[in-house]
Scaffold this motif. Structure first.
Motif, PDB file in Angstrom:
ATOM      1  N   SER A 134      -8.354  -3.698  -9.143  1.00  0.00           N
ATOM      2  CA  SER A 134      -9.383  -4.464  -8.457  1.00  0.00           C
ATOM      3  C   SER A 134      -9.109  -4.555  -6.968  1.00  0.00           C
ATOM      4  O   SER A 134      -7.947  -4.636  -6.538  1.00  0.00           O
ATOM      5  N   GLY A 135     -10.203  -4.521  -6.175  1.00  0.00           N
ATOM      6  CA  GLY A 135     -10.106  -4.788  -4.743  1.00  0.00           C
ATOM      7  C   GLY A 135      -9.763  -3.600  -3.875  1.00  0.00           C
ATOM      8  O   GLY A 135      -9.259  -3.784  -2.766  1.00  0.00           O
ATOM      9  N   LYS A 136     -10.040  -2.379  -4.325  1.00  0.00           N
ATOM     10  CA  LYS A 136      -9.749  -1.200  -3.493  1.00  0.00           C
ATOM     11  C   LYS A 136     -10.772  -1.128  -2.356  1.00  0.00           C
ATOM     12  O   LYS A 136     -11.963  -0.950  -2.589  1.00  0.00           O
ATOM     13  N   LYS A 137     -10.297  -1.200  -1.095  1.00  0.00           N
ATOM     14  CA  LYS A 137     -11.183  -1.242   0.064  1.00  0.00           C
ATOM     15  C   LYS A 137     -11.045  -0.029   0.972  1.00  0.00           C
ATOM     16  O   LYS A 137     -11.808   0.107   1.928  1.00  0.00           O
ATOM     17  N   HIS A 138     -10.078   0.822   0.704  1.00  0.00           N
ATOM     18  CA  HIS A 138      -9.853   1.965   1.589  1.00  0.00           C
ATOM     19  C   HIS A 138     -10.402   3.246   0.959  1.00  0.00           C
ATOM     20  O   HIS A 138     -10.810   3.273  -0.208  1.00  0.00           O
ATOM     21  N   GLN A 139     -10.387   4.316   1.732  1.00  0.00           N
ATOM     22  CA  GLN A 139     -10.954   5.593   1.308  1.00  0.00           C
ATOM     23  C   GLN A 139     -10.228   6.161   0.093  1.00  0.00           C
ATOM     24  O   GLN A 139      -9.025   5.972  -0.071  1.00  0.00           O
ATOM     25  N   GLY A 140     -10.971   6.881  -0.745  1.00  0.00           N
ATOM     26  CA  GLY A 140     -10.361   7.595  -1.865  1.00  0.00           C
ATOM     27  C   GLY A 140     -10.771   7.048  -3.215  1.00  0.00           C
ATOM     28  O   GLY A 140     -10.885   5.830  -3.415  1.00  0.00           O
ATOM     29  N   THR A 141     -11.003   7.954  -4.159  1.00  0.00           N
ATOM     30  CA  THR A 141     -11.315   7.568  -5.533  1.00  0.00           C
ATOM     31  C   THR A 141     -10.183   6.740  -6.114  1.00  0.00           C
ATOM     32  O   THR A 141      -9.011   7.004  -5.863  1.00  0.00           O
ATOM     33  N   TYR A 191       0.853  -1.192   0.000  1.00  0.00           N
ATOM     34  CA  TYR A 191       0.000   0.000   0.000  1.00  0.00           C
ATOM     35  C   TYR A 191       0.882   1.234   0.000  1.00  0.00           C
ATOM     36  O   TYR A 191       2.069   1.180   0.373  1.00  0.00           O
ATOM     37  N   SER A 192       0.315   2.347  -0.431  1.00  0.00           N
ATOM     38  CA  SER A 192       1.028   3.621  -0.381  1.00  0.00           C
ATOM     39  C   SER A 192       0.855   4.237   1.007  1.00  0.00           C
ATOM     40  O   SER A 192      -0.179   4.074   1.647  1.00  0.00           O
ATOM     41  N   GLU A 193       1.874   4.962   1.441  1.00  0.00           N
ATOM     42  CA  GLU A 193       1.796   5.636   2.736  1.00  0.00           C
ATOM     43  C   GLU A 193       1.367   7.091   2.607  1.00  0.00           C
ATOM     44  O   GLU A 193       1.049   7.732   3.597  1.00  0.00           O
ATOM     45  N   LYS A 194       1.346   7.620   1.354  1.00  0.00           N
ATOM     46  CA  LYS A 194       1.018   9.037   1.186  1.00  0.00           C
ATOM     47  C   LYS A 194       0.516   9.349  -0.212  1.00  0.00           C
ATOM     48  O   LYS A 194      -0.615   9.772  -0.405  1.00  0.00           O
ATOM     49  N   GLU A 195       1.372   9.170  -1.215  1.00  0.00           N
ATOM     50  CA  GLU A 195       1.066   9.563  -2.586  1.00  0.00           C
ATOM     51  C   GLU A 195       0.156   8.543  -3.259  1.00  0.00           C
ATOM     52  O   GLU A 195      -0.073   7.448  -2.753  1.00  0.00           O
ATOM     53  N   ALA A 196      -0.356   8.939  -4.436  1.00  0.00           N
ATOM     54  CA  ALA A 196      -1.039   7.958  -5.268  1.00  0.00           C
ATOM     55  C   ALA A 196      -0.062   6.846  -5.647  1.00  0.00           C
ATOM     56  O   ALA A 196       1.159   7.051  -5.676  1.00  0.00           O
ATOM     57  N   ASP A 235     -18.687  -1.649  -0.937  1.00  0.00           N
ATOM     58  CA  ASP A 235     -19.292  -0.411  -0.464  1.00  0.00           C
ATOM     59  C   ASP A 235     -18.497   0.141   0.716  1.00  0.00           C
ATOM     60  O   ASP A 235     -18.310  -0.537   1.719  1.00  0.00           O
ATOM     61  N   LEU A 236     -18.031   1.391   0.581  1.00  0.00           N
ATOM     62  CA  LEU A 236     -17.294   2.026   1.675  1.00  0.00           C
ATOM     63  C   LEU A 236     -18.215   2.482   2.804  1.00  0.00           C
ATOM     64  O   LEU A 236     -17.790   2.630   3.943  1.00  0.00           O
ATOM     65  N   GLY A 237     -19.447   2.807   2.455  1.00  0.00           N
ATOM     66  CA  GLY A 237     -20.370   3.341   3.433  1.00  0.00           C
ATOM     67  C   GLY A 237     -20.257   4.842   3.624  1.00  0.00           C
ATOM     68  O   GLY A 237     -21.004   5.440   4.402  1.00  0.00           O
ATOM     69  N   VAL A 238     -19.315   5.462   2.911  1.00  0.00           N
ATOM     70  CA  VAL A 238     -19.117   6.920   2.976  1.00  0.00           C
ATOM     71  C   VAL A 238     -18.749   7.410   1.588  1.00  0.00           C
ATOM     72  O   VAL A 238     -18.504   6.627   0.670  1.00  0.00           O
ATOM     73  N   ASN A 239     -18.669   8.745   1.415  1.00  0.00           N
ATOM     74  CA  ASN A 239     -18.195   9.321   0.152  1.00  0.00           C
ATOM     75  C   ASN A 239     -16.739   8.950  -0.097  1.00  0.00           C
ATOM     76  O   ASN A 239     -15.997   8.641   0.832  1.00  0.00           O
ATOM     77  N   GLY A 240     -16.330   9.062  -1.345  1.00  0.00           N
ATOM     78  CA  GLY A 240     -14.933   8.798  -1.680  1.00  0.00           C
ATOM     79  C   GLY A 240     -14.693   7.410  -2.225  1.00  0.00           C
ATOM     80  O   GLY A 240     -13.552   6.962  -2.313  1.00  0.00           O
ATOM     81  N   PHE A 297      -7.873   5.509   5.461  1.00  0.00           N
ATOM     82  CA  PHE A 297      -6.702   6.183   4.901  1.00  0.00           C
ATOM     83  C   PHE A 297      -6.957   6.473   3.420  1.00  0.00           C
ATOM     84  O   PHE A 297      -7.250   5.568   2.652  1.00  0.00           O
ATOM     85  N   ASP A 298      -6.832   7.747   3.032  1.00  0.00           N
ATOM     86  CA  ASP A 298      -7.231   8.193   1.694  1.00  0.00           C
ATOM     87  C   ASP A 298      -6.018   8.395   0.793  1.00  0.00           C
ATOM     88  O   ASP A 298      -5.184   9.262   1.043  1.00  0.00           O
TER      89      ASP A 298
END
Length: 437
Positions: A158-165, A105-110, A190-195, A138-139
């Motif tokens: 595939s499989g993005k589960k954390h916050q952020g587009t 995973y990334s710690e900061k950047e895209a 479903d994240l359950g929130v925006n983003g 974490f976005d």
């Protein structure tokens, strides 16, 4: 042809051959070796197969249209970027080919960034799979596209589960002309929130600027992160010839004007809350789409035309004006068309100037839901079967046939793109079989 012209052409050809002859191949085993290179047009950087753990790659240089600079896996799919690895692209005519991000995973950047100074660059034949931060709030984006005339194609995400587009096309005061095509976007819960969007083109702050981005020939498979699968937040974009398969959400004209959603396939298979196209803003064009088995209502109806705020801020809901909705085929959807969706004590501005014509609606539970009266618009020449007639509709006469798994007008059949095009990387089959129930 004059002697001067012949001499010029010979000189040009000689220089082109000379430049190509001077191009070099470099084989590298870590990010530091890539950064240390002074790359020239036509050069190729070959990444050794293996696990590239915690590698922050800066791929920088200036190629040309005929002599791009290439960063390529020694064997496609066998350069594994893991840990906290990322890739930043900076320059012109750069091509990245055959990489795989996983087990990290990334710690900061895209994870992948096209810089603001990038132009005519391309990421192809590459994947990002389950590259998730342990903290789902974490976005960070998986792909950030700045710059101009950049392209992401034949990739798998595939499989993005954390916050952020997942993928964002960022705007500036100049159009970007980004291209996102022939990619596989796999399941996102479903994240359950925006983003939780899969693609966003622009932001509310830049929404009155034109983008001219194109999103074409992609598969969106069970992309359920939030209500918006694709969020259009700028002007003059094209979303065309994509498949949205069992996606709980909509393609949304969220901000900005003058965009087009056309020739797409929305297959819901009666999955709960599957949606189609949601319209906000001015001069949006929705035509030649195929929508079948969608169960969403109101904001997630097959075609949802929203009510707006009075004197809306940039990040609000702008009034729908002059939408053109034509030649769409809507089959077995719970609500085919909703006029004035999302109406509330605040969203009081109804759509105006609607043109709804030459659409075919079959076996939908509700033909049109009028939350608002039709203002300065027209409903005409539409065809219906399996629902009660309303003004602007007549009984369907053209013959429909089942072709390539979908209903089509006889004599106008076409083969859906996913049955004939390569979608995703060529080194692994990501898309699963598309079954239409």
């Amino acid at each position: 042809m004059t002697k001067i012209t012949v001499k010029f052409l010979l000189t040009f050809c000689f220089l082109a051959i000379l430049n190509q002859a001077e191009a070099k191949d470099y084989t590298v085993k870590n990010a530091q070796e890539i950064t240390a290179l002074q790359l020239a047009a036509g050069d190729k950087v070959i990444m050794k197969s293996g696990d590239w753990k915690n590698q922050n790659i800066l791929f920088k240089g200036n190629g040309t249209e005929k002599l791009p600079i290439v960063l390529i896996a020694e064997k496609s799919g066998e350069v594994l970027l893991s840990g906290n690895s990322t890739l930043k692209i900076e320059g012109s005519y750069l091509i990245i080919d055959g990489l795989a991000f996983a087990d990290g995973y990334s710690e900061k950047e895209a994870v992948i960034t096209f810089s603001k100074n990038s132009n005519n660059c391309r990421v192809t034949n590459t994947s990002i799979i389950n590259y998730n931060h342990p903290d789902k709030t974490f976005d960070y984006k998986w792909v950030s596209v700045f710059g101009e005339h950049n392209r992401v194609d034949h990739c798998a995400f595939s499989g993005k589960k954390h916050q952020g587009t997942l993928l964002v096309v960022w705007l500036s005061d100049k159009p970007n002309y980004s291209e996102i095509d022939h990619n596989y976007f796999g399941p996102r819960p479903d994240l359950g929130v925006n983003g939780g969007e899969i693609i966003r083109i622009g932001t509310s702050e830049w929404s009155m600027y034109d983008s001219f981005a194109k999103v074409e020939n992609n598969i969106f498979d069970n992309c359920n992160g939030e209500t918006e699968i694709i969020s259009i937040k700028s002007g003059h974009n094209l979303i065309s010839n994509n498949l949205f398969y069992e996606c709980v959400g909509t393609v949304t004209f969220r901000h900005g004007n003058n965009s087009e959603v056309s020739n797409n396939y929305f297959i819901g298979n009666h999955v709960k809350n599957t949606g189609g196209i949601r319209i906000i803003g001015e001069n949006q064009n929705v035509h030649n789409n195929y929508l079948q088995g969608l169960t969403g209502t109101d904001l997630r109806a097959a075609i949802s035309i929203m009510n707006a705020l009075d004197k809306s801020p940039l990040n609000g809901y702008w009034q729908v004006k002059n939408p053109n909705i034509s030649n769409n085929l809507i089959i077995d959807c719970k609500e085919a068309v909703v006029i004035g969706s999302g109406k509330s004590n605040l969203r009081i501005m109804p759509p105006t100037g609607l043109i709804l014509e030459d659409n075919i609606i079959i076996d939908s539970k509700k033909l049109i839901v009028f939350n608002e009266e039709l203002l300065d618009g027209e409903i005409k020449n539409n065809k219906v079967k399996g629902a009660q007639l309303q003004n602007g509709f007549e009984i369907l006469k053209p013959d429909l046939v089942k072709s390539s798994g979908i209903f089509q007008i006889k004599g106008k059949e076409r083969v859906p793109f996913w049955l004939k095009d390569i979608i995703g990387p060529n080194w692994k089959v990501f898309p699963r079989e598309i079954i239409i129930k």
